[in-house]
Design a protein around this motif. Structure first.
Motif, PDB file in Angstrom:
ATOM      1  N   TRP A 117       4.146  10.406  -6.552  1.00 28.40           N
ATOM      2  CA  TRP A 117       5.203  11.040  -7.528  1.00 28.40           C
ATOM      3  C   TRP A 117       4.870  11.153  -8.810  1.00 28.40           C
ATOM      4  O   TRP A 117       5.216  12.341  -9.468  1.00 28.40           O
ATOM      5  CB  TRP A 117       6.495  10.066  -7.334  1.00 28.40           C
ATOM      6  N   TYR A 118       4.223   9.988  -9.489  1.00 27.77           N
ATOM      7  CA  TYR A 118       4.058  10.018 -10.844  1.00 27.77           C
ATOM      8  C   TYR A 118       3.021  10.973 -10.992  1.00 27.77           C
ATOM      9  O   TYR A 118       3.007  11.966 -12.333  1.00 27.77           O
ATOM     10  CB  TYR A 118       3.305   8.957 -11.174  1.00 27.77           C
ATOM     11  N   TYR A 119       1.933  11.391 -10.416  1.00 26.48           N
ATOM     12  CA  TYR A 119       0.884  12.325 -10.675  1.00 26.48           C
ATOM     13  C   TYR A 119       1.216  13.584 -10.003  1.00 26.48           C
ATOM     14  O   TYR A 119       0.132  14.591 -10.306  1.00 26.48           O
ATOM     15  CB  TYR A 119      -0.527  12.001 -10.421  1.00 26.48           C
TER      16      TYR A 119
ATOM     17  N   PRO B 230      -6.862  11.090 -11.101  1.00 23.66           N
ATOM     18  CA  PRO B 230      -6.292   9.994 -11.988  1.00 23.66           C
ATOM     19  C   PRO B 230      -7.130   8.709 -11.446  1.00 23.66           C
ATOM     20  O   PRO B 230      -7.225   8.342 -10.253  1.00 23.66           O
ATOM     21  CB  PRO B 230      -4.860   9.779 -11.888  1.00 23.66           C
ATOM     22  N   ALA B 231      -7.371   7.792 -12.416  1.00 24.79           N
ATOM     23  CA  ALA B 231      -8.222   6.565 -12.062  1.00 24.79           C
ATOM     24  C   ALA B 231      -7.569   5.864 -11.125  1.00 24.79           C
ATOM     25  O   ALA B 231      -7.852   5.093 -10.222  1.00 24.79           O
ATOM     26  CB  ALA B 231      -8.699   5.690 -13.316  1.00 24.79           C
ATOM     27  N   PRO B 232      -6.051   5.451 -11.503  1.00 26.61           N
ATOM     28  CA  PRO B 232      -5.361   4.640 -10.387  1.00 26.61           C
ATOM     29  C   PRO B 232      -5.176   5.010  -8.938  1.00 26.61           C
ATOM     30  O   PRO B 232      -5.142   4.266  -8.254  1.00 26.61           O
ATOM     31  CB  PRO B 232      -3.882   4.615 -11.127  1.00 26.61           C
ATOM     32  N   VAL B 233      -5.203   6.517  -9.036  1.00 25.53           N
ATOM     33  CA  VAL B 233      -5.248   7.139  -7.634  1.00 25.53           C
ATOM     34  C   VAL B 233      -6.766   6.895  -6.811  1.00 25.53           C
ATOM     35  O   VAL B 233      -6.763   6.296  -5.894  1.00 25.53           O
ATOM     36  CB  VAL B 233      -4.937   8.584  -7.743  1.00 25.53           C
TER      37      VAL B 233
ATOM     38  N   VAL C 143       0.179  12.454  -0.167  1.00 27.24           N
ATOM     39  CA  VAL C 143       0.893  11.463   0.343  1.00 27.24           C
ATOM     40  C   VAL C 143       1.004  11.274   1.802  1.00 27.24           C
ATOM     41  O   VAL C 143       0.907  10.056   2.347  1.00 27.24           O
ATOM     42  CB  VAL C 143       2.408  11.609  -0.228  1.00 27.24           C
ATOM     43  N   LEU C 144       0.911  12.315   2.576  1.00 29.58           N
ATOM     44  CA  LEU C 144       0.949  12.199   3.935  1.00 29.58           C
ATOM     45  C   LEU C 144      -0.609  11.567   4.385  1.00 29.58           C
ATOM     46  O   LEU C 144      -0.279  10.624   5.242  1.00 29.58           O
ATOM     47  CB  LEU C 144       1.215  13.724   4.771  1.00 29.58           C
TER      48      LEU C 144
ATOM     49  N   PHE D  98       0.838  -1.426  -0.059  1.00 26.60           N
ATOM     50  CA  PHE D  98      -0.075  -0.004  -0.137  1.00 26.60           C
ATOM     51  C   PHE D  98       0.965   1.324  -0.094  1.00 26.60           C
ATOM     52  O   PHE D  98       0.488   2.292  -0.751  1.00 26.60           O
ATOM     53  CB  PHE D  98      -0.882   0.009   1.199  1.00 26.60           C
ATOM     54  N   GLU D  99       1.967   1.249   0.764  1.00 25.75           N
ATOM     55  CA  GLU D  99       2.851   2.465   1.004  1.00 25.75           C
ATOM     56  C   GLU D  99       3.589   2.752  -0.429  1.00 25.75           C
ATOM     57  O   GLU D  99       3.669   3.913  -0.827  1.00 25.75           O
ATOM     58  CB  GLU D  99       3.828   2.197   2.032  1.00 25.75           C
ATOM     59  N   VAL D 100       3.991   1.729  -0.971  1.00 19.98           N
ATOM     60  CA  VAL D 100       4.731   1.863  -2.180  1.00 19.98           C
ATOM     61  C   VAL D 100       3.614   2.536  -3.330  1.00 19.98           C
ATOM     62  O   VAL D 100       4.304   3.228  -4.080  1.00 19.98           O
ATOM     63  CB  VAL D 100       5.275   0.497  -2.824  1.00 19.98           C
ATOM     64  N   ALA D 101       2.495   1.903  -3.495  1.00 22.52           N
ATOM     65  CA  ALA D 101       1.388   2.282  -4.309  1.00 22.52           C
ATOM     66  C   ALA D 101       1.272   3.862  -4.151  1.00 22.52           C
ATOM     67  O   ALA D 101       0.956   4.822  -4.972  1.00 22.52           O
ATOM     68  CB  ALA D 101       0.111   1.709  -4.019  1.00 22.52           C
ATOM     69  N   VAL D 102       1.206   4.475  -2.897  1.00 28.18           N
ATOM     70  CA  VAL D 102       0.909   5.775  -2.420  1.00 28.18           C
ATOM     71  C   VAL D 102       2.087   6.583  -2.899  1.00 28.18           C
ATOM     72  O   VAL D 102       1.778   7.548  -3.395  1.00 28.18           O
ATOM     73  CB  VAL D 102       0.458   5.892  -0.887  1.00 28.18           C
ATOM     74  N   LEU D 103       3.284   6.218  -2.636  1.00 27.65           N
ATOM     75  CA  LEU D 103       4.482   6.963  -2.950  1.00 27.65           C
ATOM     76  C   LEU D 103       4.865   6.936  -4.234  1.00 27.65           C
ATOM     77  O   LEU D 103       4.831   7.990  -4.876  1.00 27.65           O
ATOM     78  CB  LEU D 103       5.718   6.458  -2.172  1.00 27.65           C
ATOM     79  N   VAL D 104       4.515   5.848  -5.123  1.00 24.89           N
ATOM     80  CA  VAL D 104       4.684   5.877  -6.656  1.00 24.89           C
ATOM     81  C   VAL D 104       3.604   6.966  -7.309  1.00 24.89           C
ATOM     82  O   VAL D 104       3.854   7.546  -8.264  1.00 24.89           O
ATOM     83  CB  VAL D 104       4.523   4.533  -7.062  1.00 24.89           C
ATOM     84  N   LEU D 105       2.417   6.690  -6.909  1.00 24.72           N
ATOM     85  CA  LEU D 105       1.313   7.577  -7.558  1.00 24.72           C
ATOM     86  C   LEU D 105       1.286   8.811  -7.042  1.00 24.72           C
ATOM     87  O   LEU D 105       1.159   9.948  -7.938  1.00 24.72           O
ATOM     88  CB  LEU D 105      -0.209   6.929  -7.160  1.00 24.72           C
TER      89      LEU D 105
END
Length: 224
Positions: free
Chosen positions: A45-47, A128-131, A53-54, A36-43
């Motif tokens: 950053w990407y968007y 964004p849909a992934p977010v 993020v916090l 979950f945390e990697v998904a939060v950080l990557v998304l």
């Protein structure tokens, strides 16, 4: 130790019910948190959604703590010498899923129909849909924990009224009820992000207070 159907939370059954997969609970929680945390950080950053993020990290952390507490509450409740009716009511009824679904639907209705200001502040006018996908996944995790905490409190009160416990088990049960209050109180970590959302803020704080009141009544009635 193997457990039969109806002796675990649905969450525990999902983790332990995969054939050929035997993951220690600490590892399972760590994997959950990291994914979950990697998904939060990557998304984020990407968007470019660093303002979200916090909030996402706190939500993921609260969900992970909830997973630890569900394992603890489940394991320690199974140690109590209570009648089968208690275990069946607590685990076999799966009412925590029903309560979690109801809370999740109410939350989604609020966010997307009643007032979308919170989502817009975090993700902008066109998320964004992934977010949105990851956000709903984390929110479901949180509402499921809320349902579990509330149902644990209700069953604790039923147990305190209908089940006679030995002094040793009564002490364990009282500690479990106090731990459930702490379990729900962890969700107050989300309140700084809800200060401009009085309905959501009231729902979270009200839930914590309700669990505290019901568990306190169970603690007072246990062993009397």
């Amino acid at each position: 130790m193997s457990r039969s159907y109806g002796e675990t939370w649905v969450y525990e059954s999902l983790v332990g019910g995969i054939p050929g997969l035997a993951i220690p609970r600490r590892v399972a929680v760590a994997v959950q948190f990291l994914l979950f945390e990697v998904a939060v950080l990557v998304l984020g950053w990407y968007y470019g959604l660093w303002n979200a993020v916090l909030a996402g990290t706190i939500a993921v952390l609260v969900a992970a703590v909830g997973s630890v507490e569900m394992h603890r509450l489940g394991a320690n409740n199974r140690l109590l010498s209570t009648p089968p009716e208690h275990k069946r009511l607590l685990f076999g009824s799966s009412i925590e899923i029903v309560l979690g679904v109801l809370a999740f639907i109410a939350l989604v209705t609020y966010l997307f129909v009643w007032d979308g200001a919170l989502l817009e502040r975090l993700f902008g006018a066109s998320p964004p849909a992934p977010v949105v996908y990851v956000t709903l996944l984390v929110l479901w995790d949180l509402t499921y924990r809320i349902g579990t905490s509330w149902w644990s409190a209700v069953v604790a009160l039923w147990r305190a009224v209908h089940v006679d416990l030995s002094p040793e088990d009564a002490a364990i049960a009282q500690r479990l009820d106090a731990e459930n209050v702490a379990f729900s109180a962890v969700q107050l970590a989300l309140t700084p992000f809800l200060l401009e959302e009085p309905i959501l803020l009231g729902a979270v704080v009200g839930h914590v207070l309700a669990v505290a009141v019901v568990c306190s009544a169970a603690i007072l009635l246990t062993g009397r």
